[in-house]
Design an enzyme around this catalytic site. Structure first.
Site: not given
Ligand code: AMP
Length: 276
Positions: A24, A27
């Site tokens: 999203h 990311h």
């Molecule tokens: P995930 O796929 O949920 O493991 O997230 C991958 C990376 O994206 C991690 O470093 C999360 O902290 C970051 N991330 C997830 N959601 C957001 C968001 N809304 N804003 C900024 N970074 C995000």
């Protein structure tokens, strides 16, 4: 691992953006930041089974590699690494990385400290496989970012950690791959986290300095909106130790269960300039 290192170009700066896919704008903001700062950008997509504490959450986790690949490329990724679980954890894999103390609080207390062991271990593996100069993480998962900074410092890993701001929907809900599982009514309840953080910021800006009053006001806001917090705490942003008073390093962190998922959010909140 050899293949991954071989795919990157030596002597140029490499940025790594670890994700679990279902990309999203949050990311994509990390990928764009990496694109702006590094010569090569590697995005990993891996739904890491060892960091899930609920089997249902793991099986319901959205997966669409083709879509993710197109989005990552569009945002500036050069390379995509999407290993299978048995490639990351072949039979006989026995090692895990544990950060003492920090991982037992807040998210660790609610998900079990093995959650952060899973995160720390997979991140160290990805850092070792890719050997990036910089790795990008989101402030949305603030405690995770502190766990990773701690691992990198304690194990002398030669990488810079860059933590990027939380990306939100226009109404304030922090973007998360799991939000897709919310019904419209649950999504409205999910706004309680951001509302409580904003309300607390407003009260601090208006001169509130009593942390107990601040937290109970924020808890009441969430309960009124139908999403009482699992935890809501004022912590030091670098250690996640609870704070009894506002300091310039204070961070308000919150989690709540809404329908089938848990939501988390946080904001840096510091003492207002004294009113005169
Ligand atoms: P995930 O796929 O949920 O493991 O997230 C991958 C990376 O994206 C991690 O470093 C999360 O902290 C970051 N991330 C997830 N959601 C957001 C968001 N809304 N804003 C900024 N970074 C995000």
């Amino acid at each position: 691992m050899a293949a991954l290192r071989g795919a990157t170009t030596p002597a140029r700066t490499l940025g790594l953006v670890p994700t679990m896919g279902a990309l999203h704008e949050g990311h994509l903001s990390l990928i764009r930041q990496a694109r702006a700062e590094c010569d090569q950008v590697l995005v990993s997509l891996f739904v890491n089974p060892t960091q899930f504490d609920e089997q249902d959450d793991l099986s319901a986790y959205p997966r669409d590699e083709q879509r993710d690949m197109a989005m990552a490329q569009e945002a500036g990724a050069d390379l995509l690494f999407a290993p299978r679980a048995d490639e990351m954890y072949p039979a006989g894999h026995r090692t895990s990385v544990h950060v003492d103390g920090l991982t037992e609080r807040w998210e660790g207390a609610h998900r079990g400290s093995s959650h952060f062991d899973g995160v720390a271990t997979v991140v160290v593996k990805l850092l070792n496989m890719a050997a990036p100069d910089v790795a990008y993480f989101g402030q949305k998962d603030a405690q995770q970012a502190v766990v990773i900074r701690t691992v990198v410092r304690d194990l002398n890993l030669p990488v810079r950690i860059c933590v990027c701001p939380t990306v939100r929907d226009p109404d304030g809900l922090a973007l998360s791959s799991r939000n897709a599982r919310l019904s419209p009514a649950e999504r409205r309840r999910g706004l309680a986290l951001h509302r409580a953080l904003v309300e607390a910021e407003r009260r601090v800006a208006a001169g509130e300095s009593d942390v107990t009053a601040l937290l109970s006001g924020a808890r009441a806001t969430m309960a009124d909106l139908g999403a009482p917090p699992e935890y809501l705490a004022l912590v030091d942003r670098d250690t996640f130790e609870p704070l009894g008073a506002l300091t310039p390093r204070a961070l308000l962190t919150v989690a709540a269960r809404v329908g089938p998922i848990r939501l988390i959010d946080n904001t840096l909140i510091s003492a207002a300039a004294p009113l005169n």
